[in-house]
Write a protein that holds these residues in place. Sequence first.
Motif, PDB file in Angstrom:
ATOM      1  N   GLY A 130      -6.039   2.868 -13.077  1.00 17.41           N
ATOM      2  CA  GLY A 130      -4.858   2.870 -13.929  1.00 17.41           C
ATOM      3  C   GLY A 130      -3.772   3.811 -13.481  1.00 17.41           C
ATOM      4  O   GLY A 130      -2.863   4.131 -14.263  1.00 17.41           O
ATOM      5  N   PHE A 131      -3.822   4.262 -12.231  1.00 15.72           N
ATOM      6  CA  PHE A 131      -2.836   5.213 -11.730  1.00 15.72           C
ATOM      7  C   PHE A 131      -2.151   4.679 -10.469  1.00 15.72           C
ATOM      8  O   PHE A 131      -1.982   5.384  -9.487  1.00 15.72           O
ATOM      9  CB  PHE A 131      -3.508   6.547 -11.416  1.00 15.72           C
ATOM     10  N   SER A 132      -1.718   3.421 -10.525  1.00 18.44           N
ATOM     11  CA  SER A 132      -1.078   2.819  -9.356  1.00 18.44           C
ATOM     12  C   SER A 132       0.263   3.460  -9.046  1.00 18.44           C
ATOM     13  O   SER A 132       0.733   3.401  -7.897  1.00 18.44           O
ATOM     14  CB  SER A 132      -0.882   1.313  -9.596  1.00 18.44           C
ATOM     15  N   ASN A 133       0.917   4.073 -10.042  1.00 21.41           N
ATOM     16  CA  ASN A 133       2.212   4.709  -9.805  1.00 21.41           C
ATOM     17  C   ASN A 133       2.095   6.012  -9.032  1.00 21.41           C
ATOM     18  O   ASN A 133       3.112   6.614  -8.681  1.00 21.41           O
ATOM     19  CB  ASN A 133       2.922   4.964 -11.137  1.00 21.41           C
ATOM     20  N   TRP A 134       0.876   6.466  -8.755  1.00 23.29           N
ATOM     21  CA  TRP A 134       0.714   7.673  -7.947  1.00 23.29           C
ATOM     22  C   TRP A 134       1.035   7.397  -6.478  1.00 23.29           C
ATOM     23  O   TRP A 134       1.415   8.308  -5.762  1.00 23.29           O
ATOM     24  CB  TRP A 134      -0.728   8.178  -8.028  1.00 23.29           C
ATOM     25  N   ALA A 135       0.834   6.153  -6.035  1.00 21.22           N
ATOM     26  CA  ALA A 135       0.945   5.826  -4.613  1.00 21.22           C
ATOM     27  C   ALA A 135       2.245   5.074  -4.341  1.00 21.22           C
ATOM     28  O   ALA A 135       2.577   4.100  -5.020  1.00 21.22           O
ATOM     29  CB  ALA A 135      -0.250   4.982  -4.172  1.00 21.22           C
ATOM     30  N   THR A 136       2.952   5.547  -3.323  1.00 21.22           N
ATOM     31  CA  THR A 136       4.172   4.895  -2.870  1.00 21.22           C
ATOM     32  C   THR A 136       3.935   4.341  -1.477  1.00 21.22           C
ATOM     33  O   THR A 136       3.582   5.105  -0.566  1.00 21.22           O
ATOM     34  CB  THR A 136       5.354   5.883  -2.839  1.00 21.22           C
ATOM     35  N   PRO A 137       4.106   3.018  -1.257  1.00 21.36           N
ATOM     36  CA  PRO A 137       3.837   2.454   0.078  1.00 21.36           C
ATOM     37  C   PRO A 137       4.718   3.075   1.155  1.00 21.36           C
ATOM     38  O   PRO A 137       5.901   3.361   0.935  1.00 21.36           O
ATOM     39  CB  PRO A 137       4.140   0.958  -0.107  1.00 21.36           C
ATOM     40  N   ARG A 138       4.136   3.327   2.289  1.00 18.23           N
ATOM     41  CA  ARG A 138       4.890   3.821   3.428  1.00 18.23           C
ATOM     42  C   ARG A 138       5.755   2.685   3.968  1.00 18.23           C
ATOM     43  O   ARG A 138       5.329   1.525   3.992  1.00 18.23           O
ATOM     44  CB  ARG A 138       3.932   4.346   4.496  1.00 18.23           C
ATOM     45  N   LYS A 139       6.950   3.004   4.401  1.00 16.98           N
ATOM     46  CA  LYS A 139       7.908   1.973   4.800  1.00 16.98           C
ATOM     47  C   LYS A 139       7.394   1.140   5.973  1.00 16.98           C
ATOM     48  O   LYS A 139       7.674  -0.051   6.058  1.00 16.98           O
ATOM     49  CB  LYS A 139       9.244   2.618   5.154  1.00 16.98           C
ATOM     50  N   SER A 140       6.686   1.766   6.887  1.00 19.90           N
ATOM     51  CA  SER A 140       6.181   1.019   8.040  1.00 19.90           C
ATOM     52  C   SER A 140       4.690   1.265   8.179  1.00 19.90           C
ATOM     53  O   SER A 140       4.184   2.345   7.831  1.00 19.90           O
ATOM     54  CB  SER A 140       6.909   1.445   9.319  1.00 19.90           C
ATOM     55  N   ASN A 141       4.007   0.259   8.678  1.00 19.29           N
ATOM     56  CA  ASN A 141       2.583   0.413   8.911  1.00 19.29           C
ATOM     57  C   ASN A 141       2.331   1.392  10.052  1.00 19.29           C
ATOM     58  O   ASN A 141       3.194   1.611  10.917  1.00 19.29           O
ATOM     59  CB  ASN A 141       1.946  -0.930   9.240  1.00 19.29           C
ATOM     60  N   ILE A 142       1.125   1.968  10.049  1.00 15.07           N
ATOM     61  CA  ILE A 142       0.737   2.849  11.150  1.00 15.07           C
ATOM     62  C   ILE A 142      -0.358   2.155  11.954  1.00 15.07           C
ATOM     63  O   ILE A 142      -1.103   1.328  11.441  1.00 15.07           O
ATOM     64  CB  ILE A 142       0.247   4.212  10.637  1.00 15.07           C
TER      65      ILE A 142
END
Length: 363
Positions: free
Chosen positions: A318-330
Motif C-alpha cells: 500500500g505504499f506505491s507512492n514511495w517509489a518514483t520510476p527512474r527516467k531511464s533503465n539501467i
Amino acid sequence: MIDGPDVTLLGSEDLHNPKYDDLEVTEVFIDLGFDQLELPEGKCMPTLTLHVYPSEKLEDTFRSPNAAIYASVVVVIFIFTSLVFLLYDYFVGRRQRKVMDRIVQQDLIVSNVFPTAIRDRLYEAQAQPRGKSKRVSDGLDFADDSNDFDSAPLADLFPSVSVVFADIAGFTAWSSAREPQQVFLLLESIYASFDKIAYRHNVFKVETVGDCYVAAAGLPEPVENHAVTASKFALDCLKKMRESTLKLEVTLGPDTADLELRVGIHSGQVTAGVLRGERSRFQLFGDTMNTAARMEHSGERNRVQISQATADLLSEAGFSNWATPRKSNIYLKGKGDMQTYWLRKSKSTRRTVQRGLSKSDES
C-alpha cells in the motif's frame, strides 16, 4: 594405700583428701549375700566395701607443665588453617569472576557476529557430543587434507528478504588525505549510528566491507513487510549521514560534509548460514546480494535506488507512492536493462512512511 599390686595399711581412720570426694570409686569387696533382716537380733553379717580416692601424687603425674604450649600450638594451627581456607576461597572466587567476565565478553562478541537465533543454535550444536568432530571455532587444520565436518552445515533459505547496500560516496579520496585515526573515527561514528537505526527497525546488520554497510530486513526472523522496513531504514541512514558529516566537519576537515551516502535495495531470496572454517561468521549468498550491490553501485549520491522487486512489494503493502520510476533503465551485467526506482526523500514522503509503518504495525 593401693599401689599397683602392693597394699599398705595406713591406719583405721579416713586419710583421703576431701577435695577428691567427687572422684570417689566404690567397690563392694566382700558380701556374703545374707539378708540382714533375717539374722537374729544382735547379730550381723560383716561386709567389706572398698572406697578408692586419688591422691595429690596421682594428680601430679597427670599434670603437664606444657599444657599452655600445646593449647597455643592448636590455636595457631587452627588460625593458619582458617587463613589458608579464606585465601583459597578468595582466589577461587576471583578466578570464577574472571571466567564469568570472559564468558560474558565472549558471548557479546558472538552476539555481534551471529544473530541471536543462530547463536543459540550454535550453542546447542556445540553441546552435542560428536567425538572428534570439528567445532565452528576450531578453524581449519592446513596440515590435514581431510577438513570434513561431521555435522550438517547451519544454513537456511529465506525466500523473501530485502537487502540494503549503503556506500559512502567520495570516501576513497577523502580517506587518502586523512590520518588512520581520523578515518576510523568517521567510520565508527557513522556505522555506530547505522547500528542504532538498524536495532530500532529490527534490521539485521550483515557486515561492513570497507566503506560499504550491508544490512537485511526479513532475517533471521521473517518480517512480513520487510521492504517497508528496509526503505525506512535506508531513509533514516541518509538523514543520519548528513547529520554526522556536518558534526564531524569541525574535527575532520571542511570537505567531510561533502561525503554522501549512496544506497541500493533489492528484495528476493537469499541463502544464509554459518560458513564454517577460519574466522567463521554468518553470511548471505545469492543473486539478491549481487543485485542489491548493483543497485547501490549504479545509484546516485544521497539517493536510494530500489529494484522492481522491492517496488512491487511496496506497492503490495500500500505504499506505491514511495517509489518514483527512474527516467531511464539501467543495464546490469547478466540481467540486461532493468527498470529501477528512486525512494522519495521529501518531507511529505517521510510523513507518509511514518503513517504507513504505523498502519502496518496495527495490522
